[in-house]
Design an enzyme around this catalytic site. Structure first.
Site, PDB file in Angstrom:
ATOM      1  N   TYR A  77       1.020  -1.130  -0.019  1.00  0.00           N
ATOM      2  CA  TYR A  77       0.019   0.051  -0.061  1.00  0.00           C
ATOM      3  C   TYR A  77       0.863   1.108   0.105  1.00  0.00           C
ATOM      4  O   TYR A  77       1.774   1.172   0.771  1.00  0.00           O
ATOM      5  CB  TYR A  77      -0.955  -0.063   1.266  1.00  0.00           C
ATOM      6  CG  TYR A  77      -1.598   1.445   1.328  1.00  0.00           C
ATOM      7  CD1 TYR A  77      -2.756   1.761   0.333  1.00  0.00           C
ATOM      8  CD2 TYR A  77      -1.048   2.155   2.346  1.00  0.00           C
ATOM      9  CE1 TYR A  77      -3.183   3.103   0.642  1.00  0.00           C
ATOM     10  CE2 TYR A  77      -1.700   3.593   2.491  1.00  0.00           C
ATOM     11  CZ  TYR A  77      -2.678   3.753   1.708  1.00  0.00           C
ATOM     12  OH  TYR A  77      -3.276   5.191   1.557  1.00  0.00           O
ATOM     13  N   HIS A  84      -0.887  17.323  -1.857  1.00  0.00           N
ATOM     14  CA  HIS A  84      -1.120  17.529  -0.595  1.00  0.00           C
ATOM     15  C   HIS A  84      -0.669  19.078  -0.253  1.00  0.00           C
ATOM     16  O   HIS A  84      -0.857  19.703   0.843  1.00  0.00           O
ATOM     17  CB  HIS A  84      -0.535  16.847   0.413  1.00  0.00           C
ATOM     18  CG  HIS A  84      -1.580  15.494   0.785  1.00  0.00           C
ATOM     19  ND1 HIS A  84      -2.888  15.779   1.236  1.00  0.00           N
ATOM     20  CD2 HIS A  84      -1.512  14.351   0.428  1.00  0.00           C
ATOM     21  CE1 HIS A  84      -3.341  14.615   1.457  1.00  0.00           C
ATOM     22  NE2 HIS A  84      -2.810  13.714   0.654  1.00  0.00           N
ATOM     23  N   ASN A  87       2.065  10.678   6.733  1.00  0.00           N
ATOM     24  CA  ASN A  87       0.893   9.861   7.429  1.00  0.00           C
ATOM     25  C   ASN A  87       1.123   9.488   8.614  1.00  0.00           C
ATOM     26  O   ASN A  87       1.395   8.390   8.957  1.00  0.00           O
ATOM     27  CB  ASN A  87       0.933   8.433   6.582  1.00  0.00           C
ATOM     28  CG  ASN A  87      -0.430   7.501   6.595  1.00  0.00           C
ATOM     29  OD1 ASN A  87      -0.571   6.365   6.520  1.00  0.00           O
ATOM     30  ND2 ASN A  87      -1.382   8.283   7.094  1.00  0.00           N
ATOM     31  N   ARG A 112     -12.043  30.602  47.829  1.00  0.00           N
ATOM     32  CA  ARG A 112     -12.304  29.163  48.512  1.00  0.00           C
ATOM     33  C   ARG A 112     -11.974  28.169  47.725  1.00  0.00           C
ATOM     34  O   ARG A 112     -11.327  27.092  48.435  1.00  0.00           O
ATOM     35  CB  ARG A 112     -13.426  29.315  49.395  1.00  0.00           C
ATOM     36  CG  ARG A 112     -13.718  28.250  50.591  1.00  0.00           C
ATOM     37  CD  ARG A 112     -15.004  28.098  50.838  1.00  0.00           C
ATOM     38  NE  ARG A 112     -16.196  29.190  50.692  1.00  0.00           N
ATOM     39  CZ  ARG A 112     -17.216  29.067  50.629  1.00  0.00           C
ATOM     40  NH1 ARG A 112     -17.656  27.842  51.106  1.00  0.00           N
ATOM     41  NH2 ARG A 112     -18.317  29.876  50.460  1.00  0.00           N
TER      42      ARG A 112
END
Length: 518
Positions: free
Chosen positions: A65, A95, A207, A291
């Protein structure tokens, strides 16, 4: 001095297969440490095994892949052998569509170091040459110009990390000495040869969760400091309001065993006279913002250990896909690029940090309101006589602090619940971790602005309290803090523009200038 010359004077963070800490990334980001790639033969051999294994698979025509297939939903597309070498360069090219502000140089150094840490685990199938090229960028101060927007946090930080991949290959632009220059020119000037990526290296760089994790490391450091600084401010606010230190009694907190909350109360006991009997004229119970301060700050204090664990686990993970198991000669397809743990950590952190802003904003409201400040003048104005009519003290500062608080609270909507299905429904459930981290940094920025406003306020309130009651002397730790503040900002007497004071204090906050509760 050239950045490369600094490595002999800085702490060296060694990158190998050993575990790193948040502080290693933060120190590289702020320039107090340099990255050193291990020269150990066993480390370099482990890295090389992954790349060599992939080379053998390619020769055997194996289906891998992102190496011999397209990416994402295009995983069914086989890449012709003669085009395999071009594929990683196409990945970072298409990208290159980020927008928004660019990450700062310190954030970019953190991103580079975080990606290097993951690749050094040895499960990404990259070469030693790639790791060395990444280190060269840090050594020479060549920082990819990375747009901050465009990642959904799975399949990792693809778009922002594409800018790192491109710069390694001599493309796009870099920060260099504060200026933007073409990467090709910057690499040539430094004597660095652009890379030609090996078949899986584009995917290995991009990735993964490096951007969100880097930002989370920086956020953690700032949040941890704010727990301490918010506690010190609370002590000063209690002093200025002539509050009841017995609210922080050790026995009182022993019956509610949240360790972080107990720790905040213990810090307050260092700053306030909890061992002295309360004066009869004191209000029996201070308002909640004083407080219950340990209960508010303590939420973040108690969250910090698991926030650290989640962030550091991600930092020390191999988080790309596929994972290359060279030892057993397997290619394992999975989803380690999913940033869910960082998304949850950042969504949680920003909620707890925004609550600090809200707490301090409420403390400021008490201090500037003469109905609730136990004798302090309205708006903490120091002017008496006729000129009091035209002086307004900290009136506008309180408005600004409320504006910053409101914006911080608005940003607490969790980003992780806004998953979108993308990329032809291949990325049909995504983490939004990078958006969560960016939101968290913005909440931290706004909260630090509120903190700066409160430092002016408590310094002013403590001074006025001491004028009203000279016998009331702060503890040594508060006296030292007031002296440090006085050196930077001093007391507001006649009205003056406070922006310069705020900016000085913000610089002190962000450089963590004050030593608190060692």
């Amino acid at each position: 001095m050239h950045p490369a010359d600094l490595k002999t004077t800085l702490r060296a963070v060694q990158f190998d297969r050993e575990r790193l800490q948040i502080e290693d990334i933060v120190d590289i980001a702020d320039g107090t440490a340099c990255a050193l790639l291990s020269t150990a033969p066993e480390f370099r051999a482990a890295i090389a095994r992954g790349a060599d294994f992939l080379d053998r698979l390619l020769l055997e025509d194996g289906a891998i892949y992102g190496v011999t297939t397209g990416y994402g939903d295009s995983c069914t597309v086989r890449i012709p052998a003669e085009l395999v070498a071009e594929l990683p360069h196409h990945l970072y090219t298409y990208h290159g569509c980020g927008l928004g502000q660019h990450f700062s140089p310190s954030q970019t150094r953190a991103v580079i170091a975080t990606r290097l840490a993951s690749l050094c685990k040895g499960y990404s199938g990259v070469s030693v040459e790639l790791l060395e090229q990444i280190v060269r960028l840090l050594e020479h101060g060549l920082l990819p110009l990375i747009p901050s927007e465009g990642s959904v946090g799975a399949s990792g930080d693809l778009t922002p990390l594409s800018y790192l991949a491109a710069v390694l290959c001599g493309e796009r632009e870099v920060w260099r000495d504060g200026a933007i220059v073409p990467a090709a020119q910057a690499l040539a000037d430094a004597g660095i040869t652009p890379l030609r990526l090996r078949p899986k290296e584009g995917l290995a760089i991009m990735n993964g969760t490096a951007v969100m994790t880097a930002l989370a490391c920086l956020a953690y450091s700032r949040a941890e400091y704010l727990t301490r600084l918010s506690t010190r401010i609370t002590a000063l606010a209690s002093f200025a309001l002539d509050g009841n230190a017995h609210h922080f009694d050790e026995m009182l907190f022993s019956v509610k065993p949240h360790a972080g909350q107990q720790g905040v109360a213990a810090w307050l006991r260092q700053d306030l006279p909890c061992d002295q009997p309360p004066r009869n004229e004191k209000r029996l119970q201070d308002r909640y913002s004083i407080r219950c301060a340990p209960h508010v700050i303590g939420v973040l204090a108690d969250a910090l250990p698991w926030l650290r664990a989640s962030i550091e686990n991600e930092l020390n993970s191999a988080n790309d896909n596929p994972i290359i198991d060279a030892e057993n000669e397997r290619v394992l397809n999975g989803g380690h690029f999913y940033g869910g743990h960082i998304a949850f950590a950042m969504d949680s952190m920003k909620n707890a940090v925004a609550n600090l802003a809200d707490l301090l904003d409420r403390q400021m409201a008490l201090l500037v309101d003469s109905r609730y400040s136990n004798g302090l003048p309205a708006n903490l104005s120091a002017v008496e006589g006729p000129r009091a009519a035209i002086n307004h003290g900290l009136k506008a500062l309180q408005i600004s602090a409320s504006a910053w608080t409101a914006e911080a609270l608005k940003l607490t909507m969790p980003a992780s619940v806004f998953s979108r299905s993308t990329e032809c429904h291949n990325q049909d459930k995504v983490s939004m971790g990078t958006i969560a981290a960016r939101d968290c940094l913005r909440v931290l920025e706004l909260t630090e602005q509120v903190v700066a406003a409160l430092l002016i306020t408590v310094r002013q309130g403590a001074w006025l309290r001491s004028k009203l009651n000279p016998a009331l002397v702060p503890e040594a730790s508060l006296t030292a803090m007031l002296a440090e503040l006085d050196a930077d900002i001093g007391v507001v007497k006649e009205d003056r523009r406070l922006e310069p004071d705020l900016r000085v204090l913000l610089e002190r906050i962000r450089t963590q200038a004050w030593t608190l509760y060692e």
